[in-house]
Design a protein around this motif. Structure first.
Motif, PDB file in Angstrom:
ATOM      1  N   PRO A 166      22.152  13.725  32.475  1.00 43.72           N
ATOM      2  CA  PRO A 166      21.200  13.711  31.408  1.00 43.72           C
ATOM      3  C   PRO A 166      21.769  14.035  30.013  1.00 43.72           C
ATOM      4  O   PRO A 166      22.571  15.090  29.993  1.00 43.72           O
ATOM      5  CB  PRO A 166      20.208  14.296  31.654  1.00 43.72           C
ATOM      6  CG  PRO A 166      20.374  14.772  33.359  1.00 43.72           C
ATOM      7  CD  PRO A 166      22.031  14.711  33.466  1.00 43.72           C
ATOM      8  N   TYR A 167      21.188  13.537  29.070  1.00 42.09           N
ATOM      9  CA  TYR A 167      21.746  13.695  27.518  1.00 42.09           C
ATOM     10  C   TYR A 167      20.819  14.905  27.134  1.00 42.09           C
ATOM     11  O   TYR A 167      19.868  14.682  26.853  1.00 42.09           O
ATOM     12  CB  TYR A 167      21.886  12.559  26.645  1.00 42.09           C
ATOM     13  CG  TYR A 167      22.127  13.193  25.237  1.00 42.09           C
ATOM     14  CD1 TYR A 167      23.563  13.332  24.999  1.00 42.09           C
ATOM     15  CD2 TYR A 167      21.273  12.944  24.194  1.00 42.09           C
ATOM     16  CE1 TYR A 167      23.938  13.744  23.888  1.00 42.09           C
ATOM     17  CE2 TYR A 167      21.718  13.209  22.935  1.00 42.09           C
ATOM     18  CZ  TYR A 167      23.000  13.600  22.725  1.00 42.09           C
ATOM     19  OH  TYR A 167      23.565  13.749  21.449  1.00 42.09           O
ATOM     20  N   ILE A 168      21.140  16.023  27.070  1.00 45.96           N
ATOM     21  CA  ILE A 168      20.325  16.970  26.796  1.00 45.96           C
ATOM     22  C   ILE A 168      20.961  18.234  25.557  1.00 45.96           C
ATOM     23  O   ILE A 168      22.390  18.505  25.967  1.00 45.96           O
ATOM     24  CB  ILE A 168      20.236  18.173  27.872  1.00 45.96           C
ATOM     25  CG1 ILE A 168      19.211  17.310  29.050  1.00 45.96           C
ATOM     26  CG2 ILE A 168      19.102  19.198  27.444  1.00 45.96           C
ATOM     27  CD1 ILE A 168      19.033  18.104  30.308  1.00 45.96           C
ATOM     28  N   THR A 169      20.585  18.485  24.463  1.00 47.68           N
ATOM     29  CA  THR A 169      21.205  18.895  23.509  1.00 47.68           C
ATOM     30  C   THR A 169      20.482  20.577  23.334  1.00 47.68           C
ATOM     31  O   THR A 169      19.213  20.523  23.343  1.00 47.68           O
ATOM     32  CB  THR A 169      21.036  18.289  21.909  1.00 47.68           C
ATOM     33  OG1 THR A 169      19.816  17.998  21.781  1.00 47.68           O
ATOM     34  CG2 THR A 169      22.111  17.108  22.117  1.00 47.68           C
ATOM     35  N   ALA A 181      13.114  12.274  21.119  1.00 46.90           N
ATOM     36  CA  ALA A 181      14.331  12.114  20.552  1.00 46.90           C
ATOM     37  C   ALA A 181      15.259  13.330  20.530  1.00 46.90           C
ATOM     38  O   ALA A 181      14.787  14.567  20.275  1.00 46.90           O
ATOM     39  CB  ALA A 181      13.733  11.569  19.033  1.00 46.90           C
ATOM     40  N   GLN A 182      16.561  13.122  20.371  1.00 47.53           N
ATOM     41  CA  GLN A 182      17.396  14.277  20.144  1.00 47.53           C
ATOM     42  C   GLN A 182      18.440  14.016  19.161  1.00 47.53           C
ATOM     43  O   GLN A 182      18.950  12.753  18.911  1.00 47.53           O
ATOM     44  CB  GLN A 182      18.061  14.564  21.506  1.00 47.53           C
ATOM     45  CG  GLN A 182      17.155  14.877  22.617  1.00 47.53           C
ATOM     46  CD  GLN A 182      18.118  15.259  23.897  1.00 47.53           C
ATOM     47  OE1 GLN A 182      18.681  16.430  23.999  1.00 47.53           O
ATOM     48  NE2 GLN A 182      17.860  14.490  25.075  1.00 47.53           N
ATOM     49  N   ALA A 183      19.014  15.018  18.540  1.00 44.52           N
ATOM     50  CA  ALA A 183      20.319  14.937  17.511  1.00 44.52           C
ATOM     51  C   ALA A 183      21.639  14.538  18.265  1.00 44.52           C
ATOM     52  O   ALA A 183      21.612  14.649  19.577  1.00 44.52           O
ATOM     53  CB  ALA A 183      20.439  16.588  17.155  1.00 44.52           C
ATOM     54  N   GLN A 225      25.842   9.371  18.639  1.00 45.30           N
ATOM     55  CA  GLN A 225      25.636   9.609  17.178  1.00 45.30           C
ATOM     56  C   GLN A 225      24.013  10.004  16.973  1.00 45.30           C
ATOM     57  O   GLN A 225      23.594  10.584  15.971  1.00 45.30           O
ATOM     58  CB  GLN A 225      25.888   8.641  16.279  1.00 45.30           C
ATOM     59  CG  GLN A 225      27.458   8.408  16.237  1.00 45.30           C
ATOM     60  CD  GLN A 225      27.902   7.224  15.255  1.00 45.30           C
ATOM     61  OE1 GLN A 225      27.072   6.131  15.101  1.00 45.30           O
ATOM     62  NE2 GLN A 225      28.866   7.235  14.473  1.00 45.30           N
ATOM     63  N   GLU A 226      23.185   9.426  17.617  1.00 46.60           N
ATOM     64  CA  GLU A 226      21.619   9.581  17.557  1.00 46.60           C
ATOM     65  C   GLU A 226      21.265   9.342  18.882  1.00 46.60           C
ATOM     66  O   GLU A 226      21.824   8.787  19.895  1.00 46.60           O
ATOM     67  CB  GLU A 226      21.189   8.809  16.437  1.00 46.60           C
ATOM     68  CG  GLU A 226      21.409   7.354  16.875  1.00 46.60           C
ATOM     69  CD  GLU A 226      21.074   6.394  15.508  1.00 46.60           C
ATOM     70  OE1 GLU A 226      20.689   6.950  14.522  1.00 46.60           O
ATOM     71  OE2 GLU A 226      21.196   5.189  15.596  1.00 46.60           O
ATOM     72  N   PHE A 227      19.798   9.679  19.299  1.00 48.22           N
ATOM     73  CA  PHE A 227      19.261   9.346  20.508  1.00 48.22           C
ATOM     74  C   PHE A 227      17.882   9.422  20.328  1.00 48.22           C
ATOM     75  O   PHE A 227      17.062  10.345  20.282  1.00 48.22           O
ATOM     76  CB  PHE A 227      19.762  10.502  21.683  1.00 48.22           C
ATOM     77  CG  PHE A 227      19.188   9.903  23.002  1.00 48.22           C
ATOM     78  CD1 PHE A 227      19.785   9.157  23.610  1.00 48.22           C
ATOM     79  CD2 PHE A 227      17.791  10.708  23.472  1.00 48.22           C
ATOM     80  CE1 PHE A 227      19.322   8.683  24.948  1.00 48.22           C
ATOM     81  CE2 PHE A 227      17.575  10.174  24.881  1.00 48.22           C
ATOM     82  CZ  PHE A 227      18.453   9.454  25.524  1.00 48.22           C
ATOM     83  N   ALA A 228      17.361   8.129  20.190  1.00 44.11           N
ATOM     84  CA  ALA A 228      15.996   7.920  20.412  1.00 44.11           C
ATOM     85  C   ALA A 228      15.591   6.701  21.187  1.00 44.11           C
ATOM     86  O   ALA A 228      15.749   5.630  20.484  1.00 44.11           O
ATOM     87  CB  ALA A 228      15.125   8.003  19.141  1.00 44.11           C
TER      88      ALA A 228
END
Length: 251
Positions: free
Chosen positions: A53-56, A157-159, A175-178
């Protein structure tokens, strides 16, 4: 939901059967688009260095203040308050003026068609993060929509990272995530790229990236960043330069 709404609206049509036929066609097209998008997202996941998963994990203490970012910031993406960079797209007859928060305004023949506020922050390692944008899209002088807008932390959404402190050739990153709004990604192609325009010359020192949207197979473009200046050009792969820096005004 869109199909059900269209189906209901067809009841008010003089041609109910034809209206429903068109709605079913649009529904099938949308399902086909979903399959293309899923394939693109899975392909990107396979190319990223970290599986899963993409988690910032964002901590404000990890980031510089705007004043600190100006003093010795990212060489490929300097955040110097008051800088105005103007780009020209000859093919679409567009002028694009970029300032820092970054305000990005697109004009065609002097008429504003897009006015976007982009939100960036530099961490202590020198990576520049992208935390969202408010994108105002205009038609005939009036606000048409806010498509493409997102703010990290809202609605999933995440950075993402718009520029690494020390780019490495072959690195792929978000570069972005939404989902459905902002899914740009990039790969570092070269650190010694050459490209020259009327206002700039890379002198074999440009960072070259391949930027793409995984859900849009035809969205690929090359970007060139000159140390100390930032983005100087965008080019179609192996094709025409479609955007070129024409002036920089410093504070």
């Amino acid at each position: 939901d869109d199909l059900n709404t269209a189906w209901a609206n067809c009841l008010n049509s003089d041609e109910v059967r034809e209206c429903r036929r068109e709605a079913r066609t649009e529904y099938r097209d949308a399902r086909a688009d979903c399959r293309v998008q899923a394939a693109g997202r899975n392909d990107l996941c396979a190319r990223l260095p970290d599986a899963g998963p993409y988690i910032t994990d964002i901590d404000p203490a990890d980031f510089k203040t705007p004043a600190q970012a100006q003093a010795g910031g990212n060489r490929y993406f300097p955040l110097v308050i008051g800088t105005v960079m103007t780009y020209r797209n000859e093919e679409d007859n567009e002028d694009i003026v970029v300032t820092i928060v970054v305000q990005d305004v697109v004009y065609i023949d002097g008429v504003r068609i897009e006015d976007t506020d982009d939100y960036f922050a530099e961490d202590w390692e020198g990576n520049v993060w992208y935390f969202g944008e408010v994108a105002q899209n205009f038609e005939d002088g009036f606000l048409a929509d806010l498509d493409g807008s997102f703010i990290a932390g809202e609605d999933g959404a995440q950075a993402g990272i718009i520029m690494h402190a020390n780019p490495v050739v072959g690195t792929v990153y978000r570069q972005e995530f939404a989902l459905g709004e902002a899914e740009d990604a990039a790969e570092v192609l070269a650190l010694d790229a050459q490209l020259a325009g009327d206002f700039f010359d890379c002198n074999n020192a440009c960072l070259q990236t391949e930027d793409f949207v995984p859900t849009e197979p035809d969205s690929v473009e090359w970007k060139f960043y000159l140390p100390g200046i930032g983005l100087v050009a965008e080019q179609e792969p192996e094709g025409d330069v479609v955007l070129e820096l024409v002036s920089v005004t410093s504070p």
